[in-house]
Design an enzyme around this catalytic site. Sequence first.
Site, mmCIF file in Angstrom:
data_model
loop_
_atom_site.group_PDB
_atom_site.id
_atom_site.type_symbol
_atom_site.label_atom_id
_atom_site.label_comp_id
_atom_site.label_asym_id
_atom_site.label_seq_id
_atom_site.Cartn_x
_atom_site.Cartn_y
_atom_site.Cartn_z
ATOM 1 N N ASP A 280 0.807 -1.224 0.000
ATOM 2 C CA ASP A 280 0.000 0.000 0.000
ATOM 3 C C ASP A 280 0.846 1.283 0.000
ATOM 4 O O ASP A 280 0.317 2.367 0.265
ATOM 5 C CB ASP A 280 -0.920 0.004 1.239
ATOM 6 N N GLU B 144 -0.104 9.561 1.268
ATOM 7 C CA GLU B 144 -0.790 10.521 2.132
ATOM 8 C C GLU B 144 -0.848 10.041 3.584
ATOM 9 O O GLU B 144 -0.867 10.838 4.518
ATOM 10 C CB GLU B 144 -2.226 10.723 1.640
ATOM 11 N N ASP B 145 -0.885 8.710 3.757
ATOM 12 C CA ASP B 145 -1.109 8.188 5.106
ATOM 13 C C ASP B 145 0.106 8.258 6.021
ATOM 14 O O ASP B 145 -0.031 8.112 7.231
ATOM 15 C CB ASP B 145 -1.621 6.735 5.010
ATOM 16 N N ARG C 60 1.328 -1.875 7.096
ATOM 17 C CA ARG C 60 1.831 -0.572 6.639
ATOM 18 C C ARG C 60 2.888 -0.002 7.589
ATOM 19 O O ARG C 60 3.486 1.031 7.289
ATOM 20 C CB ARG C 60 0.664 0.405 6.437
ATOM 21 N N ARG D 208 -7.684 3.076 12.059
ATOM 22 C CA ARG D 208 -6.251 3.314 11.856
ATOM 23 C C ARG D 208 -5.683 4.397 12.782
ATOM 24 O O ARG D 208 -4.487 4.438 13.054
ATOM 25 C CB ARG D 208 -6.009 3.764 10.407
ATOM 26 N N HIS E 167 -11.196 5.957 6.176
ATOM 27 C CA HIS E 167 -10.512 7.157 6.642
ATOM 28 C C HIS E 167 -11.494 8.335 6.662
ATOM 29 O O HIS E 167 -12.482 8.318 5.931
ATOM 30 C CB HIS E 167 -9.347 7.524 5.700
ATOM 31 N N CYS F 223 -5.183 10.004 -1.352
ATOM 32 C CA CYS F 223 -4.171 9.085 -0.773
ATOM 33 C C CYS F 223 -2.905 8.989 -1.601
ATOM 34 O O CYS F 223 -1.846 8.652 -1.079
ATOM 35 C CB CYS F 223 -4.700 7.668 -0.666
#
Length: 254
Positions: free
Chosen positions: A61, A66-67, A86, A132, A162, A249
């Site tokens: 991923d 962005e995460d 992740r 998350r 999200h 993202c």
Amino acid sequence: MIKNAIVRRPGHSLVNGITSAPELGKPDYGLAIKQHDAYIEALKSCGVGVTVLKADERFPDSCFVEDVAVCTRKFAVITNPGASSRKGEEIEIIEVIKKYYNDIEYIKKPGTLEGGDVMMVKDHFYIGLSKRTNREGAEQLIKVLGKYGMSGSIVEMLEMLHLKSGLAYLEDNVLLITGEYINNLEFKKFNKIMIDEEETYSANCIRVNDYVLVPAGYPKTKEKIEAVGFKVIVVDTSEYRKVNGGLSCLSLRF
Ligand code: CIR
């Protein structure tokens, strides 16, 4: 004005990305690459300089950059992703962020936070509590924001992956909004564009300077955004959608 964007090329391992929609099938890697090229071109056509990072096959991923960071106008925050597959992606972004920011902060365990849960509205940041991002992570971010004269507030969430899976701030007080957020009083003050239920995915648009990037295949959303006077660029993200990814993202923008 957004001057910079950072993106990471998807690896072949994208097909193993986390998804809640296996019925959509696995991403077609060749098509995903073509769509990524078009995404980069769209950002460039908005006047943004794009840094393109190499694919990292270890993390399926990792194209969803962005995460792993929150980039504000004063400082950047390296996050601590809540998804176990992740964890470690955030380490890979630190050196890149250092090229742009002198002041870098870190979300530390037991706090978890992913950038997809953070929506910036000028110097205020809405932080969604999702699977998350936990309360500890959100509170760490609010504390850091305070240090730089900015603020944050927590948004309780029910269903979405999200926060920005169902919200997009388009500047000029305009907010795209859908599903569980529509009646949330936190967003009362905005000029809201309601996204139809069957077009929920397209609530994840991005304003980039004079344009709004809108995913391909959502005519009602496109029409509504154009109706309030924005210029739209349509970008196809069908292969990223298969692993719950969207327009926001795929880049860090600042
Ligand atoms: C994930 O589940 O982490 C990825 N498959 C999708 C991440 C999407 N990121 C975002 O909405 N900010």
